[in-house]
Design a protein around this motif. Structure first.
Motif, PDB file in Angstrom:
ATOM      1  N   ASN A 139      -8.929   4.449   7.678  1.00 18.25           N
ATOM      2  CA  ASN A 139      -7.746   4.496   9.303  1.00 18.25           C
ATOM      3  C   ASN A 139      -6.228   3.080   9.149  1.00 18.25           C
ATOM      4  OD1 ASN A 139     -10.065   6.220  11.123  1.00 18.25           O
ATOM      5  ND2 ASN A 139     -11.321   5.151   9.481  1.00 18.25           N
ATOM      6  N   SER A 140      -6.496   2.909   8.234  1.00 16.99           N
ATOM      7  CA  SER A 140      -5.190   2.024   8.475  1.00 16.99           C
ATOM      8  C   SER A 140      -4.129   1.972   7.198  1.00 16.99           C
ATOM      9  CB  SER A 140      -5.122   0.455   8.433  1.00 16.99           C
ATOM     10  OG  SER A 140      -6.624  -0.146   9.052  1.00 16.99           O
ATOM     11  N   ILE A 141      -4.010   3.472   7.185  1.00 15.73           N
ATOM     12  CA  ILE A 141      -3.277   4.016   6.110  1.00 15.73           C
ATOM     13  C   ILE A 141      -2.247   4.207   7.330  1.00 15.73           C
ATOM     14  CG2 ILE A 141      -2.413   6.062   4.872  1.00 15.73           C
ATOM     15  CD1 ILE A 141      -5.404   5.870   3.584  1.00 15.73           C
ATOM     16  N   PRO A 142      -0.568   4.162   7.103  1.00 16.01           N
ATOM     17  CA  PRO A 142       0.081   4.555   8.660  1.00 16.01           C
ATOM     18  C   PRO A 142       0.526   5.909   8.422  1.00 16.01           C
ATOM     19  CG  PRO A 142       1.163   3.757   6.105  1.00 16.01           C
ATOM     20  CD  PRO A 142      -0.739   3.590   6.138  1.00 16.01           C
ATOM     21  N   LEU A 177      -3.660   8.203  13.107  1.00 17.74           N
ATOM     22  CA  LEU A 177      -4.467   6.832  12.801  1.00 17.74           C
ATOM     23  C   LEU A 177      -4.003   5.666  13.164  1.00 17.74           C
ATOM     24  CD1 LEU A 177      -4.834   7.829   8.651  1.00 17.74           C
ATOM     25  CD2 LEU A 177      -6.640   8.776  10.896  1.00 17.74           C
ATOM     26  N   ASP A 178      -5.250   4.641  13.290  1.00 20.41           N
ATOM     27  CA  ASP A 178      -4.743   3.259  13.358  1.00 20.41           C
ATOM     28  C   ASP A 178      -2.937   2.281  13.239  1.00 20.41           C
ATOM     29  OD1 ASP A 178      -6.512   3.408  15.294  1.00 20.41           O
ATOM     30  OD2 ASP A 178      -8.525   1.650  13.707  1.00 20.41           O
ATOM     31  N   GLY A 179      -3.476   2.989  11.599  1.00 15.19           N
ATOM     32  CA  GLY A 179      -2.088   2.662  10.896  1.00 15.19           C
ATOM     33  C   GLY A 179      -0.942   3.497  11.287  1.00 15.19           C
ATOM     34  N   GLY A 180      -1.037   5.111  11.304  1.00 16.10           N
ATOM     35  CA  GLY A 180      -0.125   5.547  12.375  1.00 16.10           C
ATOM     36  C   GLY A 180       0.307   4.992  12.909  1.00 16.10           C
ATOM     37  N   ARG A 181      -0.126   4.616  14.388  1.00 15.71           N
ATOM     38  CA  ARG A 181       0.383   3.519  15.501  1.00 15.71           C
ATOM     39  C   ARG A 181       0.844   2.765  15.378  1.00 15.71           C
ATOM     40  NH1 ARG A 181      -5.442   5.117  18.895  1.00 15.71           N
ATOM     41  NH2 ARG A 181      -4.253   7.731  19.254  1.00 15.71           N
ATOM     42  N   ILE A 182      -0.131   1.525  14.313  1.00 15.97           N
ATOM     43  CA  ILE A 182       0.411   0.173  14.293  1.00 15.97           C
ATOM     44  C   ILE A 182       2.185   0.925  13.402  1.00 15.97           C
ATOM     45  CG2 ILE A 182       0.545  -1.513  12.089  1.00 15.97           C
ATOM     46  CD1 ILE A 182      -2.170  -1.355  12.637  1.00 15.97           C
ATOM     47  N   ALA A 183       2.372   1.280  12.489  1.00 17.05           N
ATOM     48  CA  ALA A 183       3.563   1.678  11.926  1.00 17.05           C
ATOM     49  C   ALA A 183       4.684   2.144  13.340  1.00 17.05           C
ATOM     50  CB  ALA A 183       3.548   2.822  11.068  1.00 17.05           C
ATOM     51  N   GLY A 242      -5.201  -3.253   4.027  1.00 12.93           N
ATOM     52  CA  GLY A 242      -6.046  -1.546   3.693  1.00 12.93           C
ATOM     53  C   GLY A 242      -5.404  -0.963   2.716  1.00 12.93           C
ATOM     54  N   LEU A 243      -4.061  -1.762   2.075  1.00  8.12           N
ATOM     55  CA  LEU A 243      -3.854  -1.668   1.073  1.00  8.12           C
ATOM     56  C   LEU A 243      -4.527  -2.208  -0.312  1.00  8.12           C
ATOM     57  CD1 LEU A 243      -1.379  -0.187  -0.522  1.00  8.12           C
ATOM     58  CD2 LEU A 243       0.169  -2.019  -0.530  1.00  8.12           C
ATOM     59  N   LEU A 244      -4.796  -3.306   0.206  1.00  9.56           N
ATOM     60  CA  LEU A 244      -5.991  -3.279  -0.606  1.00  9.56           C
ATOM     61  C   LEU A 244      -6.718  -3.220  -0.868  1.00  9.56           C
ATOM     62  CD1 LEU A 244      -4.734  -7.824  -0.242  1.00  9.56           C
ATOM     63  CD2 LEU A 244      -4.374  -6.500  -2.387  1.00  9.56           C
ATOM     64  N   VAL A 245      -7.622  -2.718  -0.375  1.00 10.75           N
ATOM     65  CA  VAL A 245      -8.839  -2.193  -0.480  1.00 10.75           C
ATOM     66  C   VAL A 245      -8.176  -1.008  -1.021  1.00 10.75           C
ATOM     67  CG1 VAL A 245     -10.883  -0.952   0.638  1.00 10.75           C
ATOM     68  CG2 VAL A 245     -10.028  -3.063   1.953  1.00 10.75           C
ATOM     69  N   CYS A 246      -8.060  -0.322  -0.848  1.00 14.71           N
ATOM     70  CA  CYS A 246      -7.978   1.283  -1.883  1.00 14.71           C
ATOM     71  C   CYS A 246      -6.778   0.960  -3.115  1.00 14.71           C
ATOM     72  CB  CYS A 246      -6.528   2.483  -0.489  1.00 14.71           C
ATOM     73  SG  CYS A 246      -7.379   2.190   0.589  1.00 14.71           S
ATOM     74  N   LEU A 247      -6.118  -0.048  -3.165  1.00 14.97           N
ATOM     75  CA  LEU A 247      -5.657  -0.251  -4.684  1.00 14.97           C
ATOM     76  C   LEU A 247      -6.407  -0.480  -5.388  1.00 14.97           C
ATOM     77  CD1 LEU A 247      -2.198  -1.266  -4.307  1.00 14.97           C
ATOM     78  CD2 LEU A 247      -2.801   1.159  -4.103  1.00 14.97           C
ATOM     79  N   PRO A 248      -6.066   0.365  -6.893  1.00 16.78           N
ATOM     80  CA  PRO A 248      -7.008   0.203  -7.892  1.00 16.78           C
ATOM     81  C   PRO A 248      -7.495  -1.282  -8.318  1.00 16.78           C
ATOM     82  CG  PRO A 248      -5.911   1.476  -8.604  1.00 16.78           C
ATOM     83  CD  PRO A 248      -5.460   1.619  -6.862  1.00 16.78           C
TER      84      PRO A 248
END
Length: 484
Positions: A384-387, A391-397, A467-473
């Motif tokens: 949900n933090s993806i910009p 999404l929340d990330g889109g609104r943040i961006a 969000g990036l830390l959680v999604c990146l491998p």
């Protein structure tokens, strides 16, 4: 007349609502002729038809911008006579939510010429916004000119003057023109800002989605049923085994949503009932929440958008650390392959930090189930933090960098998700959901010129980074040496 697309959607559309279809209609005759009606007095209208190869002309006593505002006949685009197609085809944007019907903008609520003159000569001024030109726009009027002083103070002054001169009939927006990145003022009838009604009552639709989400949360926490989805109907009693994990994930979802609402209530922003999106991969994709009124400025939007994922990350991170510290006991521990920790940089890094050499490639280990439950909650907050989109990330961006930059970042994010969907089913379903339900655009704010304060910008960056830390491998191999 060139009308800049300052607003990406109709003012009738608040978050996740459909813009009026007739406002987006273009009128083009097959012979390429432009039709415009010019009003010379209150009782008579003349029709002027001309070819595209000839120069357009207008009444010497009245500018075209003003006379077109009085036109009451024929199909129109944003208050202007438009281009008419013999087939009367209409172009309309798709609704982010199903069942939303477009409003019909009645001619009686359009801004009359006398009101436009009051706005131009008495509401705006040298000390606030010096108007150089005006154009009909979205049932209202778009004013171009020069912004004087700070945008926030100018907005307050103009809003106060408009309240004194015209009452509550109109709404003022101070926006950025994407054509030249300069501030523009837009005034529309307040009646056009009423939220749309849905075909299905909100509480019914939200309740239906919530019940399905409860089922998928239970299913997701019963590994024996995930390999054969249809077997769940023959083993309903096994769903109770997924209750602890479902409750933990639901708790993290609740922290996320409650944080949104607490901040929104403090600011004065109204939110709709959350629509929880079920997922058989991770239990739930989060919730879709509409904003029902106009957000005052970008800083307020940033506060509301960042509150949910920030609280969710904090609680999820604490629970994840607790899961690694708690020893797995017999009957409680979950056997996992260390390769699963390569799927998240954050989870893999914490696992390596706490487990050390115990974490070896190819050697299954037992972990406390709280690790898996907290990890699932972190993933839900991260996606949900993806910009992208609304999404929340889109609104943040959008709140941090503005409409144009956030639109480009959103397109990039959706494109990367599309590539990831070739290898990951969660990414596939998420990008489909974003594209059809949450791709935006974000409804206009009252004042979009002023940037948020640095401390709130920092919070937004932290949310996007987590969000990036959680999604990146996690790219580094785990130890192959036997533990001592």
């Amino acid at each position: 007349m060139n009308i800049p697309a300052v607003l990406p959607c109709s003012f009738n559309r608040l978050q996740c609502s459909t813009p009026p279809t007739h406002l987006l209609r273009l009128v083009i005759r097959k012979k390429g002729r432009l039709v415009c009606r010019l009003s010379h007095d209150n009782n008579k209208e003349d029709d002027s038809v001309q070819d595209n190869n000839n120069n357009s002309h207008q009444d010497n006593d009245q500018p075209l911008e003003n006379t077109c505002l009085e036109n009451n006949d024929g199909p129109q685009l944003n208050g202007l006579t438009g281009f008419e197609d013999d087939t009367d085809d209409q172009l309309a944007s798709e609704s982010p939510l199903p069942g939303v019907k477009p409003q019909q903008l009645d001619e009686s609520i359009r801004i009359p010429k006398e009101t436009v003159e009051i706005l131009r000569n008495q509401v705006f001024g040298f000390d606030t916004f010096f108007v150089t030109s005006q154009e009909p726009y979205e049932g209202g009027v778009l004013f171009k000119g020069n912004l004087r002083g700070q945008a926030a103070k100018t907005y307050e002054k103009v809003s106060k003057r408009m309240q004194e001169k015209l009452g509550d009939d109109y709404k003022f927006f101070l926006l950025i023109n994407p054509e030249d990145d300069k501030p523009v003022a837009v005034v529309v009838p307040r009646m056009t800002l009423q939220p749309e009604t849905t075909a299905v009552p909100e509480w019914f639709a939200a309740g239906a989605f919530g019940l399905v989400t409860v089922f998928t949360l239970l299913l997701r926490n019963v590994p024996a049923l995930q390999s054969n989805f249809l077997s769940v109907f023959d083993n309903l009693d096994l769903l109770k085994d997924g209750l602890p994990g479902a409750l933990m994930t639901a708790f993290l979802l609740g922290v996320h949503e409650v944080s949104h609402r607490l901040v929104a209530t403090e600011i004065g922003i109204k939110l709709s009932i959350p629509y929880f999106v079920p997922s058989w991969q991770i239990g739930c994709f989060g919730a879709i929440t509409r904003i029902l009124n106009v957000v005052p400025n970008r800083e307020d939007l940033l506060k509301v958008a960042a509150a949910g994922p920030l609280a969710g990350f904090c609680v999820g991170f604490i629970l994840l650390l607790s899961g690694f510290m708690l020893p797995p006991t017999d009957g409680i521990g979950i056997i996992v392959d260390p390769s699963v920790f390569h799927e998240s940089f954050l989870a893999g890094g914490i696992a390596k930090l706490y487990l050390g050499d115990v974490l070896q490639e190819g050697s299954p280990i037992s972990v406390h189930p709280l690790v898996i439950w907290a990890w699932a909650g972190l993933v839900i907050n991260a996606i949900n933090s993806i910009p992208a989109g609304e999404l929340d990330g889109g609104r943040i961006a959008f709140a941090m960098w503005g409409r144009k930059a956030s639109a480009r970042l959103s397109a990039l994010s959706i494109g990367l998700l599309g590539i990831c969907s070739l290898f990951n089913d969660v990414a596939f379903y998420w990008v489909v959901l974003i594209f059809f339900l949450q791709r935006g655009p974000i409804a206009p704010l009252s004042e979009e010129v002023t940037h948020p304060q640095n401390k709130y910008m920092a919070l937004g960056v932290v949310v996007l980074f987590l969000g990036l830390l959680v999604c990146l491998p996690y790219p580094f191999p785990f130890s192959n040496q036997p533990a001592l």
